[in-house]
Write an enzyme that holds these catalytic residues in place. Structure first.
Site, PDB file in Angstrom:
ATOM      1  N   HIS A   1      -3.443   1.246   8.229  1.00 55.06           N
ATOM      2  CA  HIS A   1      -2.073   1.772   8.134  1.00 55.06           C
ATOM      3  C   HIS A   1      -2.022   2.987   7.198  1.00 55.06           C
ATOM      4  CE1 HIS A   1       2.459   0.977   7.800  1.00 55.06           C
ATOM      5  NE2 HIS A   1       2.241   1.839   6.827  1.00 55.06           N
ATOM      6  N   GLU A   2      -2.695   2.873   6.046  1.00 54.39           N
ATOM      7  CA  GLU A   2      -2.634   3.976   5.065  1.00 54.39           C
ATOM      8  C   GLU A   2      -3.412   5.199   5.536  1.00 54.39           C
ATOM      9  OE1 GLU A   2      -0.385   3.607   3.026  1.00 54.39           O
ATOM     10  OE2 GLU A   2      -0.236   1.431   3.084  1.00 54.39           O
TER      11      GLU A   2
ATOM     12  N   GLN B   1       3.022  10.089   1.420  1.00 58.52           N
ATOM     13  CA  GLN B   1       4.337   9.434   1.357  1.00 58.52           C
ATOM     14  C   GLN B   1       5.118   9.848   0.118  1.00 58.52           C
ATOM     15  OE1 GLN B   1       2.592   5.293   2.151  1.00 58.52           O
ATOM     16  NE2 GLN B   1       4.666   5.106   2.950  1.00 58.52           N
TER      17      GLN B   1
ATOM     18  N   CYS C   1       6.912  -0.493   6.522  1.00 58.57           N
ATOM     19  CA  CYS C   1       6.406   0.681   5.816  1.00 58.57           C
ATOM     20  C   CYS C   1       7.469   1.180   4.850  1.00 58.57           C
ATOM     21  CB  CYS C   1       6.068   1.767   6.846  1.00 58.57           C
ATOM     22  SG  CYS C   1       5.512   3.309   6.107  1.00 58.57           S
ATOM     23  N   LEU C   2       7.045   1.542   3.648  1.00 60.31           N
ATOM     24  CA  LEU C   2       8.005   2.029   2.653  1.00 60.31           C
ATOM     25  C   LEU C   2       8.698   3.312   3.112  1.00 60.31           C
ATOM     26  CD1 LEU C   2       5.936   1.391  -0.613  1.00 60.31           C
ATOM     27  CD2 LEU C   2       7.937   0.113   0.160  1.00 60.31           C
TER      28      LEU C   2
ATOM     29  N   HIS D   1      -1.374   7.320   7.672  1.00 60.83           N
ATOM     30  CA  HIS D   1      -0.478   8.228   6.928  1.00 60.83           C
ATOM     31  C   HIS D   1      -1.185   9.546   6.604  1.00 60.83           C
ATOM     32  CE1 HIS D   1       3.191   6.000   6.239  1.00 60.83           C
ATOM     33  NE2 HIS D   1       2.550   4.951   5.765  1.00 60.83           N
TER      34      HIS D   1
ATOM     35  N   GLY E   1       0.824  -1.201   0.000  1.00 58.77           N
ATOM     36  CA  GLY E   1       0.000   0.000   0.000  1.00 58.77           C
ATOM     37  C   GLY E   1       0.858   1.251   0.000  1.00 58.77           C
TER      38      GLY E   1
HETATM   39 ZN    ZN Z   1       3.356   3.050   5.517  1.00 57.05          ZN
END
Ligand code: ZN
Length: 177
Positions: free
Chosen positions: A133-134, A51, A91-92, A137, A46
């Protein structure tokens, strides 16, 4: 299409609260397409618009094994939660850190698609975790906010000790959301 640069912790821009999307135009579609190819390129499950330094309420994901079922949610809101679940998250935007995080098990999501039409879905499992999670963000929150500073330091020290090759190998086998 363009692969976008992903902001990484501790970049303060990850802490902004994203603005609602009000215009459903080609620009939004292009951002969504670019986010999806960036997510696939980086082997993520995701990705949220903040981000990639675009603080609007847009998230993309693909939880399928074949990586061929992209999902796009605009202005996502979760309004019903049930149960608790715990799973290992990465997480990226927070490279090398993986830790167990508690989330709601099942959720009801209300969102819009890229044309502004309303979507409602009930989600559980990885989809539910990924959505939570998203959305975090979009509110300037990161998954590491759920663990203590001491635990985070311990995880970071451990990660720093591992050599890079081992890290790359591990990255291949874990889901990043
Ligand atoms: Zn993340």
């Amino acid at each position: 299409m363009e692969i976008l640069k992903i902001l990484e912790f501790p970049d303060k821009r990850l802490r902004r609260v994203s603005e609602p999307v009000t215009v459903f135009d080609q620009e939004l579609k292009t951002l969504s397409d670019n986010m999806l190819i960036t997510m696939y390129e980086e082997r993520g499950v995701g990705l949220a618009a903040p981000q990639v330094n675009n603080p609007v309420r847009l998230i993309v994901m693909d939880i399928s094994e074949e990586r061929d079922q992209p999902l796009v949610f605009v202005n996502p809101v979760v309004d019903s939660y049930k149960g608790k679940t715990e799973s290992n998250e990465g997480c990226l935007s927070v490279p090398d850190i993986k830790t167990d995080i508690k989330r709601h098990e099942t959720i009801t999501l209300h969102a819009q698609d890229l044309k502004g039409a309303q979507i409602t879905i009930d989600a559980d499992g990885l989809l539910s975790i990924c959505i939570q999670h998203e959305i975090d963000h979009l509110d300037g929150k990161l998954f590491i906010d759920y663990i203590s500073d001491i635990k985070l330091q311990r995880i970071r020290k451990k990660a720093a000790k591992q050599n890079k090759a081992a890290r790359i190998e591990r990255q291949k086998n874990t889901r990043l959301i």
